[in-house]
Design a protein around this motif. Structure first.
Motif, mmCIF file in Angstrom:
data_model
loop_
_atom_site.group_PDB
_atom_site.id
_atom_site.type_symbol
_atom_site.label_atom_id
_atom_site.label_comp_id
_atom_site.label_asym_id
_atom_site.label_seq_id
_atom_site.Cartn_x
_atom_site.Cartn_y
_atom_site.Cartn_z
ATOM 1 N N VAL B 58 0.862 -1.176 0.000
ATOM 2 C CA VAL B 58 0.000 0.000 0.000
ATOM 3 C C VAL B 58 0.899 1.227 0.000
ATOM 4 O O VAL B 58 1.852 1.301 0.768
ATOM 5 N N ASP B 59 0.605 2.169 -0.877
ATOM 6 C CA ASP B 59 1.318 3.442 -0.897
ATOM 7 C C ASP B 59 0.486 4.415 -0.065
ATOM 8 O O ASP B 59 -0.628 4.749 -0.446
ATOM 9 N N HIS B 60 1.030 4.845 1.094
ATOM 10 C CA HIS B 60 0.222 5.691 1.991
ATOM 11 C C HIS B 60 0.252 7.161 1.640
ATOM 12 O O HIS B 60 -0.352 7.979 2.339
ATOM 13 N N ARG B 61 1.009 7.540 0.627
ATOM 14 C CA ARG B 61 0.987 8.943 0.246
ATOM 15 C C ARG B 61 -0.415 9.324 -0.251
ATOM 16 O O ARG B 61 -1.122 8.445 -0.745
ATOM 17 N N PRO B 62 -0.913 10.513 -0.171
ATOM 18 C CA PRO B 62 -0.207 11.696 0.310
ATOM 19 C C PRO B 62 -0.251 11.871 1.829
ATOM 20 O O PRO B 62 0.399 12.780 2.343
ATOM 21 N N CYS B 63 -1.011 11.032 2.578
ATOM 22 C CA CYS B 63 -1.123 11.241 4.027
ATOM 23 C C CYS B 63 0.228 11.052 4.730
ATOM 24 O O CYS B 63 0.655 11.888 5.519
ATOM 25 N N GLU B 64 0.851 9.909 4.467
ATOM 26 C CA GLU B 64 2.137 9.634 5.107
ATOM 27 C C GLU B 64 3.109 9.210 4.034
ATOM 28 O O GLU B 64 2.729 8.536 3.091
ATOM 29 N N ASP B 65 4.373 9.559 4.212
ATOM 30 C CA ASP B 65 5.349 9.203 3.199
ATOM 31 C C ASP B 65 5.935 7.828 3.516
ATOM 32 O O ASP B 65 7.059 7.710 3.979
ATOM 33 N N ARG B 66 5.144 6.789 3.305
ATOM 34 C CA ARG B 66 5.664 5.440 3.528
ATOM 35 C C ARG B 66 4.887 4.430 2.704
ATOM 36 O O ARG B 66 3.761 4.666 2.285
ATOM 37 N N TYR B 67 5.564 3.317 2.444
ATOM 38 C CA TYR B 67 4.898 2.160 1.857
ATOM 39 C C TYR B 67 4.702 1.130 2.957
ATOM 40 O O TYR B 67 5.531 1.039 3.873
ATOM 41 N N GLU B 68 3.630 0.377 2.860
ATOM 42 C CA GLU B 68 3.412 -0.693 3.815
ATOM 43 C C GLU B 68 3.269 -1.992 3.041
ATOM 44 O O GLU B 68 2.606 -2.029 2.006
ATOM 45 N N LEU B 88 8.057 0.665 4.958
ATOM 46 C CA LEU B 88 9.210 1.212 4.261
ATOM 47 C C LEU B 88 9.012 2.728 4.227
ATOM 48 O O LEU B 88 8.114 3.211 3.542
ATOM 49 N N GLY B 89 9.807 3.438 4.995
ATOM 50 C CA GLY B 89 9.618 4.884 5.082
ATOM 51 C C GLY B 89 10.528 5.627 4.129
ATOM 52 O O GLY B 89 11.538 5.098 3.656
ATOM 53 N N GLY B 90 10.180 6.880 3.853
ATOM 54 C CA GLY B 90 11.034 7.789 3.082
ATOM 55 C C GLY B 90 11.506 7.218 1.764
ATOM 56 O O GLY B 90 10.712 6.824 0.923
ATOM 57 N N GLU B 91 12.820 7.143 1.609
ATOM 58 C CA GLU B 91 13.390 6.744 0.323
ATOM 59 C C GLU B 91 13.654 5.249 0.220
ATOM 60 O O GLU B 91 14.218 4.782 -0.766
ATOM 61 N N GLU B 92 13.304 4.507 1.256
ATOM 62 C CA GLU B 92 13.573 3.066 1.230
ATOM 63 C C GLU B 92 12.821 2.388 0.102
ATOM 64 O O GLU B 92 11.616 2.577 -0.050
ATOM 65 N N ARG B 93 13.489 1.583 -0.698
ATOM 66 C CA ARG B 93 12.824 0.897 -1.810
ATOM 67 C C ARG B 93 13.081 -0.615 -1.773
ATOM 68 O O ARG B 93 12.688 -1.314 -2.677
ATOM 69 N N VAL B 94 13.754 -1.099 -0.748
ATOM 70 C CA VAL B 94 14.139 -2.507 -0.711
ATOM 71 C C VAL B 94 13.506 -3.179 0.501
ATOM 72 O O VAL B 94 13.479 -2.611 1.580
#
Lengths: 169, 527
Positions: B58-68, B88-94
Motif C-alpha cells: 500500500v502506498d500511503h501517500r499523500p497522508c504519510e510518506d511510507r509504503y506498507e 518502508l519509510g522515506g526513500e527506502e525501496r528494498v
C-alpha cells in the motif's frame, strides 16, 4: 442397445429452446458497406476470435454459440484455429497495451477480403476500462471495424441476429 | 479463535512492534529484519502450518510518506487468518524477500516490484511480470504519483525465458493467441522427445489496470468494475467486493439478502462446473459429454437470464444487499429446473464412470502432488483434488454459509480425474444447497442503505469461495468515501504457477487437457 433406443424414443428434443426475444434485442447495426463486404461470405463464414483484454464473458458467449442449443455451424459459420484461415475477426475487449501489437499482427495475417467484428461494449468503447493507463483504446483505433455488436456481454441470440442480417444482404 | 496467533505472539514476545485488530483480523507490525524469520516460523512450525494467502503493498501517500507491505497468512485448519506488516519509510525501496522461505510469495513479490518499484532483496527471479518488455523503465502504475490515465510510451526490450539447453532439447512457443476461443496468454515449453521438461507461463497480456481504476471510484460505486474482472466469476467478485466494503461501512446485510447471495453464487458455480466437466471430456474427444454438459449449462444460463435479466448474473448484488429479489414462484421455477437437470447429469455421470478410454486419459495425467499443492498454497478445486481440505464456505463462512453447512469434497490423487470429480461432487452439493435455501429463506428486506463514512486509512479484508476458489479483496478507504487501495486476488493468480508443476513429465498434447482441468482465468490473473 434397446435401452438406448427406448431412451431416444422417449426423450423429446432437448435443445433448440432459446428465446429469441427480438423486441428487446438491440438494433442490428450493419451498414451498407459492411453488407457489401460480407457478400462473399454469405453462405460460409469462418471466424477467428481475438481477445484483446475482455473479462472473458464475451468468450463464453462465443463458445455458447457452438453448443447444441445455438449450433452456429448450421448457418455455415465456423470458428477457425488460426487467423490465416479466417474470413472475419471477432475482437473482444478494450485493446490493452500488451495486446496491441498482437492484434495488429493478427489483422495483417488474416487474408483479404476480411471483416472485423467488434464484439461487446469494451471492444466498441472500452466500457468500464476507458482511459486506463494500460488500455490503448477501442478496437477501431487500431484496425478498421466493419460491424459492432453492443452488449455486456451480447447474448448469443444478439450475435446470431447480426450474422443473420449479414447473410440476408 | 486466535489461539495460533497467541502462540505466535508468545514465541516472538518483545519483537513484535505493534499489534492491532482490523475488523477481527489480528495485525502484527514487525521490523524488516525479523520478517523472514517470522514468516519461516509461521510456514514451517508444525502447529502453525501457515500458508501465504496474499502479499500486497500500500502506498500511503499523500497522508504519510511510507509504503506498507502486508502478508496475510492462513493458519492450520484454514480457519484463522493473521497479517504481518512491515513499513518502508522515506526513500527506502528494498524489502527482504520471503520467496526463499515460502514459495507462494514468488509472483506476489515480482508483482509488487512492477507495480510499486519496491524490490524484494534476495528474490531468485526478478524479471518483470506484469510490465511487458516494451513498458518504459520506471513505470510503476500503483504509486500514488502515477496518474491513472497516463499514456504509456513504447520502448524496445526483450523478455528472457528460462532456458534449458542441450542436445535434442527444443522449445515450443504457444500464444498469446490460441487456437480455441480462449483468452490470451503465452506458454513456453521445453521438451526433449515427448515429455515436457519445463513450462514457463507468461501472462499479463490483458492487464487493464483494474486496481488503479478502483482507486478512482467511490466505495459504493465499485461493483460494476468488480463484476468485470473475470466475467465467469461475476457473482464471486461482486460479492467479495461488497463483503469488504460492507465491513468497512459497518453494514449488517439483511438475512434474506445473504441467502439470495448464496443462491446466485451457487448458480454461478453450477453453470461453470457443468461447462468444465463437458470441456474436460471434449479435450479427450468424448464429445457426447460435451454436448450434454453444454446444453445443461445453457439451461442454467437461460434460467439466470429469466430470474435476473442477465445471463452472467450482473447487476444483482450491490453494496448493502441485493438489487433483485426472487418471488416464491421464481424459486419453484429454479428448483423445477434443477430437478430436471440433476437426473440428466447423474445419468451422464454413470456413462463417464464406466468409460475406459476416458479413464485412461484422465487418470495420472497432470499430477499435482499434495506437497507441491501445499507449498504453492493451492486454492479451490485444484487444492481439494490434491488433498487440501480448504473451502472458505466452510472454513470462514461468509454471506449465509454459517447457516448452511457445506460438505467439502476432497481427493488425494491430484490428477485431472480428481479435479473433475471434485466438480461433479460440487455440482450435486450446490443443488442441495439451493434446495435447502429455498426451504430456509424467509421474507424480509433485501437491502440497507449505508449511513456512515469510514475513516480514511481504515481497511477490510474479505474472502469468498467463488467457483474457481478463494477470492480475496482488500479495500482501504480514502478521503470522502473514496477507495485508497483495492487489492484483488483471483484464485487464478495463485494457481497459474502451479500448472507449471502439474504438466512436468506429461506430453504436450495433454497440456490442453491439464489446462482445462485447472480452467484458470487470464483476465482475473492479469487484472
Amino acid at each position: 442397445m434397446f435401452k438406448m433406443i427406448k431412451k431416444s424414443l422417449k426423450t423429446a428434443t432437448v435443445t433448440g429452446q432459446y428465446t429469441s426475444d427480438s423486441d428487446n434485442a438491440p438494433p442490428v447495426q450493419c451498414t451498407a458497406e459492411a453488407k457489401r463486404k460480407a457478400k462473399p461470405f454469405r453462405k460460409s463464414l469462418t471466424i477467428r476470435e481475438v481477445d484483446t483484454g475482455s473479462c472473458n464473458a464475451c468468450e463464453m458467449e462465443m463458445n455458447a454459440l457452438t453448443n447444441a442449443v445455438y449450433d452456429i455451424e448450421r448457418f455455415g459459420v465456423h470458428i477457425a484455429a488460426s487467423p490465416r484461415h479466417a474470413d472475419a475477426l471477432v475482437v473482444t475487449g478494450p485493446v490493452t497495451v500488451n495486446m496491441e501489437s498482437a492484434l495488429k499482427d493478427v489483422f495483417k495475417t488474416t487474408p483479404d477480403p476480411k471483416l472485423v467484428i467488434a464484439l461487446g461494449d469494451c471492444a466498441i468503447n472500452c466500457g468500464v476500462f476507458r482511459d486506463s493507463y494500460s488500455v490503448t483504446g477501442p478496437v477501431d483505433r487500431h484496425v478498421q471495424v466493419d460491424i459492432r455488436i453492443p452488449g455486456c456481454p451480447p447474448k448469443p441470440t444478439d450475435i446470431l441476429n447480426v450474422l443473420a442480417e449479414l447473410r440476408r444482404s | 479463535m486466535e489461539t495460533l496467533f497467541k502462540k505466535f505472539m508468545a514465541q516472538f514476545e518483545g519483537r513484535v512492534l505493534n499489534v492491532r485488530h482490523c475488523h477481527g483480523i489480528p495485525v502484527a507490525n514487525v521490523a524488516k529484519e525479523d520478517l523472514s524469520m517470522m514468516a519461516r516460523y509461521i510456514h514451517q512450525d508444525k502447529a502453525m502450518h501457515g500458508t501465504l494467502s496474499l502479499l500486497w503493498a500500500v502506498d500511503h501517500r499523500p497522508c504519510e510518506d511510507r509504503y506498507e507491505l502486508l502478508y496475510l497468512f492462513t493458519l492450520r485448519g484454514y480457519q484463522e487468518w493473521m497479517v504481518l506488516t512491515i513499513d518502508l519509510g522515506g526513500e527506502e525501496r528494498v524489502f527482504p524477500s520471503i520467496t526463499p522461505v515460502i514459495h507462494a510469495a514468488q509472483w506476489y513479490e515480482r508483482e509488487i516490484r512492477d507495480m510499486f518499484g519496491l524490490i524484494a532483496q534476495g528474490h531468485p527471479d526478478l524479471r518483470r511480470l506484469v510490465r511487458h518488455e516494451h513498458w518504459p523503465k520506471g513505470t510503476h502504475p500503483l504509486r500514488k504519483t502515477y496518474a491513472w490515465n497516463s499514456v504509456l510510451t513504447r520502448e524496445q526490450g526483450e523478455y528472457s525465458f528460462n532456458r534449458i539447453e542441450g542436445e535434442g532439447v527444443f522449445e515450443v512457443a504457444v500464444g498469446p493467441i490460441h487456437a480455441g476461443v480462449i483468452e490470451p496468454g503465452h506458454f513456453r515449453f521445453s521438451v526433449a522427445g515427448e515429455p515436457v521438461m519445463q513450462l514457463e507461463v507468461r501472462h499479463f497480456w490483458k492487464h487493464r489496470g483494474v486496481e488503479k481504476l478502483f482507486e478512482q471510484k467511490l466505495l459504493t460505486a465499485g461493483v460494476p468494475l468488480a463484476e468485470r474482472i473475470s466475467g465467469d466469476t461475476t457473482v464471486g467478485h461482486a460479492l467479495a467486493y461488497c463483503e469488504a466494503v460492507e465491513t468497512l461501512l459497518g453494514l449488517e446485510v439483511p438475512l434474506r439478502a445473504k441467502y439470495l447471495r448464496c443462491v446466485f453464487l451457487e448458480l454461478e458455480r453450477l453453470h461453470n462446473h457443468l461447462g468444465d466437466v463437458g470441456a474436460i471430456c471434449n479435450d479427450v474427444a468424448f464429445t457426447l459429454a460435451h454436448a450434454h454438459c453444454g446444453r445443461m449449462k445453457e439451461r442454467i444460463m437461460q434460467l439466470n437470464d429469466q430470474l435476473t435479466g442477465s445471463r452472467f448474473l450482473r447487476g444483482i448484488i450491490d453494496v448493502g444487499g441485493m438489487q433483485v429479489d426472487l418471488a416464491p414462484q421464481q424459486f419453484s421455477q429454479l428448483i423445477g429446473e434443477l430437478d430436471t437437470i440433476q437426473p440428466d447429469f447423474t445419468e451422464l455421470e454413470k456413462i463417464l464412470a464406466v468409460n475406459a478410454s476416458l479413464k485412461d486419459r484422465l487418470e495420472t495425467t497432470g499430477l499435482l502432488k499434495v506437497r507441491t499443492a501445499w507449498d504453492h498454497a493451492a486454492l479451490g478445486y485444484v487444492a481439494r483434488a490434491s488433498g487440501m481440505d480448504r473451502d472458505l464456505r466452510f472454513d470462514r463462512p461468509f454471506a449465509a454459509y454459517n447457516l448452511l453447512p457445506v460438505k467439502v469434497p476432497r481427493y488425494q490423487e491430484g490428477d485431472v480425474r480428481a479435479r473433475m470429480q471434485v466438480r461433479i461432487d460440487e455440482i450435486h452439493e450446490s443443488m442441495r444447497l439451493i434446495r435447502q435455501i429455498q426451504s430456509d429463506i424467509r421474507p424480509g428486506p433485501i437491502r440497507v442503505e449505508p449511513t456512515t463514512m469510514p475513516q480514511p486509512g481504515d481497511w477490510a479484508l474479505s474472502g469468498v469461495e467463488g467457483w474457481r476458489g478463494e477470492i480475496l479483496y482488500f479495500v482501504m478507504a480514502g478521503e470522502d468515501g473514496r477507495i485508497h487501495r483495492c487489492k484483488i486476488r483471483d484464485p487464478s493468480f495463485v494457481n497459474w504457477p502451479i500448472i507449471q508443476q502439474a504438466v512436468m513429465g506429461n506430453i504436450i498434447p495433454d497440456f490442453p487437457l491439464i489446462n482445462k482441468s485447472f480452467n484458470l482465468s487470464y483476465a482475473g490473473n492479469d487484472l
